[in-house]
Write an enzyme that holds these catalytic residues in place. Structure first.
Site, PDB file in Angstrom:
ATOM      1  N   GLU A 162     -12.969  -0.616  -6.843  1.00  0.00           N
ATOM      2  CA  GLU A 162     -12.906  -1.582  -5.744  1.00  0.00           C
ATOM      3  C   GLU A 162     -12.443  -0.913  -4.446  1.00  0.00           C
ATOM      4  O   GLU A 162     -13.127  -0.942  -3.447  1.00  0.00           O
ATOM      5  CB  GLU A 162     -11.938  -2.719  -6.114  1.00  0.00           C
ATOM      6  CG  GLU A 162     -11.780  -3.794  -5.038  1.00  0.00           C
ATOM      7  CD  GLU A 162     -12.986  -4.716  -4.932  1.00  0.00           C
ATOM      8  OE1 GLU A 162     -13.805  -4.723  -5.872  1.00  0.00           O
ATOM      9  OE2 GLU A 162     -13.117  -5.421  -3.917  1.00  0.00           O
ATOM     10  N   GLU A 220      24.112   6.764   5.401  1.00  0.00           N
ATOM     11  CA  GLU A 220      23.578   5.819   6.377  1.00  0.00           C
ATOM     12  C   GLU A 220      23.649   4.400   5.803  1.00  0.00           C
ATOM     13  O   GLU A 220      23.344   4.192   4.628  1.00  0.00           O
ATOM     14  CB  GLU A 220      22.130   6.172   6.727  1.00  0.00           C
ATOM     15  CG  GLU A 220      21.970   7.524   7.399  1.00  0.00           C
ATOM     16  CD  GLU A 220      22.798   7.643   8.665  1.00  0.00           C
ATOM     17  OE1 GLU A 220      22.794   6.698   9.481  1.00  0.00           O
ATOM     18  OE2 GLU A 220      23.461   8.684   8.843  1.00  0.00           O
ATOM     19  N   ASP A 251       0.813  -1.214   0.000  1.00  0.00           N
ATOM     20  CA  ASP A 251       0.000   0.000   0.000  1.00  0.00           C
ATOM     21  C   ASP A 251       0.854   1.275   0.000  1.00  0.00           C
ATOM     22  O   ASP A 251       0.840   2.061   0.960  1.00  0.00           O
ATOM     23  CB  ASP A 251      -0.933   0.002   1.220  1.00  0.00           C
ATOM     24  CG  ASP A 251      -1.846  -1.215   1.246  1.00  0.00           C
ATOM     25  OD1 ASP A 251      -2.249  -1.673   0.168  1.00  0.00           O
ATOM     26  OD2 ASP A 251      -2.145  -1.704   2.361  1.00  0.00           O
TER      27      ASP A 251
HETATM   28  O1  FUB Z   1      -3.302  -3.813   2.880  1.00  0.00           O
HETATM   29  C1  FUB Z   1      -4.590  -4.082   3.318  1.00  0.00           C
HETATM   30  C2  FUB Z   1      -5.591  -3.771   2.235  1.00  0.00           C
HETATM   31  O2  FUB Z   1      -5.264  -4.489   1.067  1.00  0.00           O
HETATM   32  C3  FUB Z   1      -5.565  -2.333   1.789  1.00  0.00           C
HETATM   33  O3  FUB Z   1      -6.232  -1.475   2.675  1.00  0.00           O
HETATM   34  C4  FUB Z   1      -6.194  -2.462   0.459  1.00  0.00           C
HETATM   35  O4  FUB Z   1      -6.024  -1.329  -0.347  1.00  0.00           O
HETATM   36  C5  FUB Z   1      -5.500  -3.683  -0.081  1.00  0.00           C
HETATM   37  O5  FUB Z   1      -4.254  -3.355  -0.629  1.00  0.00           O
END
Ligand code: FUB
Length: 468
Positions: free
Chosen positions: A228, A347, A54
């Site tokens: 979605e 670093e 994400d």
């Molecule tokens: O990472 C958890 C969930 O999966 C996220 O909130 C969604 O966007 C999907 O990537």
């Protein structure tokens, strides 16, 4: 399930899951080198020592700050407890800033540290995240605030900003100063944030999910459009873009455009097709140093999949009509912007690719590279040595017997430019420096620091630097 970071877990010989993954990564890379002619440039995904998901990039003060979720090792669900921060000035060498935000930051949250985004305003950085609220069991949006892009972040409210029962907040500030928070799965919601960024006016409202706006999904009467989850809203050349994870499952990345922040939206098609071994994907789009970059996640690392994802990046160019071309996943990733200066302190946790290492907090508040075993290595891309380097110096610590740092050019078996000896220092956080002469390092090279020694963990490295 390995936790990370793992302070105090200095059990010589214990080999956590990331090490197994790293071993597989070495084997995978070795295979790649054997079958592919030319230099190995498999630096995508951009983080290898933990799973990341994400992506939410933020451009600030000449760097890209990349905020990600963190999939736990061996996960069989979206088992996520904290978020991570990385940064880069050149898009290939990424500095690990650790985890300045976790579920424990929100006293009212119980689980699911999922997809969020950071925005800068009021000389502060606001991080909007979806988490499960303990009291209700519903997904809610929390907001954390910090004075620096790398934190530390604190809960801005001590309670949810919004009880949404839907996920994936994204935030966008328009040219007139109005900030919008969008989120949602299966709906797409928005609310106008107040200038304080931690409260809002009015009630959340739904953006109409029309097929003209978000494409047509077949086979799911409850979800007639492709939208979605994972919205990412921004404005470019006067046009508003809403990039999102489309269809399920597996997802692909699609986008819509509009003349205003609230629409009306027009569906524009695919940004990234379904690919990459993860049934989710998640977009983050920025312009940086004259280029455009698309961040996403996939299951490309060893052990990777739908619940063990990794963030990657591609460079792209908008078409002349401002539409986004179809972008496909690569193992090369984005090209390097400029070069890295090896004559200033770097670093150790600034890494293009690695094998076997992990990072941890130092006693002084920064981070170091630790859990180093014999044969582990770090790659740093495109170091500009110019007329040449004379010495290599590294800050090191070891509660064991130490080992050696081989400074190699362009591959793990490339030219050996120098070898530094690391002795025991009486503690994993008892730092000293080691230096060694360097020969043959002129022009621009990828630097490989290869660590050798006996068995068990050898030593830690905090930073390194060449002298000209
Ligand atoms: O990472 C958890 C969930 O999966 C996220 O909130 C969604 O966007 C999907 O990537």
């Amino acid at each position: 399930m390995a936790t990370f970071p793992r302070p105090g877990r200095r059990v010589s010989g214990a080999r956590p899951a990331p090490r197994f993954r790293a071993l597989l990564a070495v084997l995978g890379l070795a295979l790649l080198v054997l079958v592919a002619p030319g230099p190995a440039r498999a630096d995508n995904p951009i983080v290898q020592h933990v799973y990341t998901a994400d992506p939410a990039p933020l451009v600030y003060n000449g760097r890209v700050y990349l905020y990600t979720g963190h999939d736990e090792d061996n996960s069989t669900y979206f088992t996520m407890k904290d978020w991570r921060v990385w940064s880069s000035a050149d898009m290939v060498n990424w500095t690990d800033h650790g985890s300045p935000l976790s579920l424990s930051t929100f006293s009212w949250a119980s689980a699911n540290a999922w997809a969020g985004q950071v925005v800068q305003r009021n000389n502060k950085f606001y991080w909007y995240v979806p988490v499960t609220a303990r009291a209700t069991g519903r997904m809610s949006i929390g907001v954390a605030v910090a004075d620096s892009p790398t934190g530390p972040f604190r809960d801005a409210l001590g309670r949810p900003l919004a009880d949404t029962n839907e996920i994936d907040p994204t935030v966008f500030i328009d040219d007139d100063g109005q900030a919008y928070l969008y989120w949602g799965n299966p709906n797409l919601w928005y609310v106008k944030l107040n200038p304080d960024m931690i409260s809002y006016a009015g009630s959340p409202a739904k953006i109409p999910l029309t097929t003209a706006g978000f494409g047509t999904r077949t086979g799911d009467a409850n979800r007639p459009t492709l939208y979605e989850e994972g919205p990412w809203v921004y404005k470019r050349n006067g046009l508003y873009y809403l990039v999102f994870a489309a269809k399920c499952c597996s997802e692909f990345i699609a986008y819509s455009t509009a003349p205003g922040p609230l629409g009306p939206w027009t569906y524009r098609g695919t940004v990234m097709p379904t690919q990459g071994g993860s049934f989710t994907n998640h977009p983050g789009v920025i312009d940086f140093q004259g280029g455009s970059y698309f961040f996403y996640h996939n299951g490309a690392l060893p052990g990777g999949g739908g619940y063990t994802r990794s963030v990657a990046v591609e460079k792209f160019s908008y078409r002349s009509d401002n539409t986004i071309p179809t972008i496909t996943m690569t193992t090369a990733g984005a090209p390097q912007i400029g070069t890295l200066d090896p004559f200033v302190r770097q670093e150790a946790e600034t890494i293009a690719y690695e094998s076997g290492i992990e990072t941890e907090s130092t006693s002084t508040g920064g981070r170091d590279v630790g859990f180093i075993d014999n044969g582990d290595w770090i790659k740093v891309r495109g170091a500009a040595f110019g007329a040449g380097a004379r010495t290599f110096t590294a800050a090191v610590a070891s509660a064991a017997g130490g080992g050696k740092i081989e400074v190699r050019l362009d591959s793990t078996t490339g030219q050996l430019a120098g070898t530094c000896t690391v002795g025991g220092t009486g503690g994993w956080q008892n730092w000293t420096t080691t230096s060694c002469p360097v020969t043959g390092a002129s022009g621009t090279h990828d630097v490989y620091l290869r660590f050798t020694g006996g068995s068990g963990y050898l030593f830690n490295v905090d930073w390194w630097q060449f002298t000209a």
